[in-house]
Design an enzyme around this catalytic site. Structure first.
Site, short mmCIF file in Angstrom:
data_model
loop_
_atom_site.label_atom_id
_atom_site.label_comp_id
_atom_site.label_asym_id
_atom_site.label_seq_id
_atom_site.Cartn_x
_atom_site.Cartn_y
_atom_site.Cartn_z
CD GLU A 64 21.51 -2.62 23.17
OE1 GLU A 64 22.09 -1.52 23.23
OE2 GLU A 64 22.13 -3.70 23.11
CE LYS A 138 24.77 0.64 24.94
NZ LYS A 138 24.64 -0.17 23.70
CB CYS A 179 24.04 -3.41 25.63
SG CYS A 179 24.94 -4.66 24.66
#
Length: 302
Positions: A64, A138, A179
């Site tokens: 990331e 994300k 994440c």
């Protein structure tokens, strides 16, 4: 058992995973040191990708935010216009060219993306011909406050994505999360219901939640959905404003850790054997045992 209605536990019903193009292949997790020098970060990532391909990796996963420091102050300056490409997106262009020249699939970690007046935390997936196969923004922004430990709010600068991302690649059907997305089991369940063989999570867990939850969540997502989970973190830099936990890992469909590393720079190259998915699903036939008469997971996009 007569009361079970497993076919109703997923709405729409679960898709049968497609037969993957390969039964076995090597995946590389490139845990990279990240600096404030963007050009250096891009060149460094390219070198790692070449090394991984040289070791036989057919899929390479990056961390990331590998081209920029992980901070709200940095995201705007390091962001790239992926749709424009070329000089407006040097990180994106490098990944595309590397995938094409090395003839590998690349799950390109994530970079800050600029689209109009908005910024996103975005992962791009490239096929062996260098074309963009999928783009994941994300979905769940990292907004946490643990007093005395860590406070971070991605929403100060970033906008959340709107679509789960699943990509058919040369090494199978891959779901993408970034994440904090790993904390939301519903997303992994959607990917399993859409026939994913593997979920890739580039991520940068911190020194507070990393020791407690990083491996736990990976193993849970893999065991719950009986598929492979791969994660890739930046290497740890204790002088950085945000210190990553590291520990990039590959987990199998029984929740077993197949390969992992510590916090330093490292390249893990390990084999994925898709026959283990069928084996574990026959060992524990969860799909046939779900109580569709009691609960359902609704995939609103389908």
């Amino acid at each position: 058992a007569a009361a079970y209605k497993p076919e109703q536990a997923r709405v729409p019903p679960i898709l049968t995973p497609p037969t993957p193009p390969v039964s076995k292949f090597k995946i590389a997790l490139c845990q990279l040191a990240v600096t404030a020098d963007k050009e250096r970060n891009i060149a460094h990532a390219r070198k790692a990708i070449e090394e991984a391909a040289g070791k036989g990796a057919e899929l390479v996963l990056l961390p990331e935010i590998w081209n920029s420091p992980y901070s709200n102050d940095s995201f705007p300056g390091y962001a790239e216009d992926i749709e424009a490409g070329g000089n407006a997106a040097p990180s994106y262009s490098m990944l595309s060219e590397a995938a094409r020249s090395l003839k590998i699939t690349i799950v390109g970690g994530s970079i800050p993306e600029r689209s109009g007046d908005r910024l996103y935390n975005t992962c791009c997936v490239f096929g062996k011909d260098g074309t963009l196969k999928g783009k994941h923004r994300k979905l769940h922004l990292f907004d946490i406050d643990i007093p005395g430990k860590i406070t971070f709010k991605e929403s100060k600068t970033l906008t959340a994505g709107q679509h789960p991302t699943i990509v058919d690649t040369d090494v199978g059907r891959v779901g993408i999360g970034i994440c904090y997305d790993i904390r939301f089991q519903e997303l992994a369940m959607l990917y399993a219901a859409r026939g994913a063989h593997l979920i890739c999570y580039p991520g940068a867990f911190n020194m507070t939640t990393g020791p407690l939850h990083w491996e736990l969540l990976q193993r849970a997502r893999a065991a719950d959905n009986q598929l492979f989970v791969a994660t890739c973190s930046p290497a740890r830099d204790t002088d950085a404003g945000y210190t990553a936990w590291g520990h990039s890992t590959l987990v199998g469909p029984f929740g077993e850790v197949i390969a992992t590393t510590e916090h330093e720079e490292a390249i893990i190259v390990e084999e994925i054997d898709y026959s283990l998915i069928e084996l574990r699903r026959s060992n524990l036939p969860l799909e046939k045992q779900r109580r569709g008469d009691l609960y359902q997971l609704v995939d609103v996009q389908r």
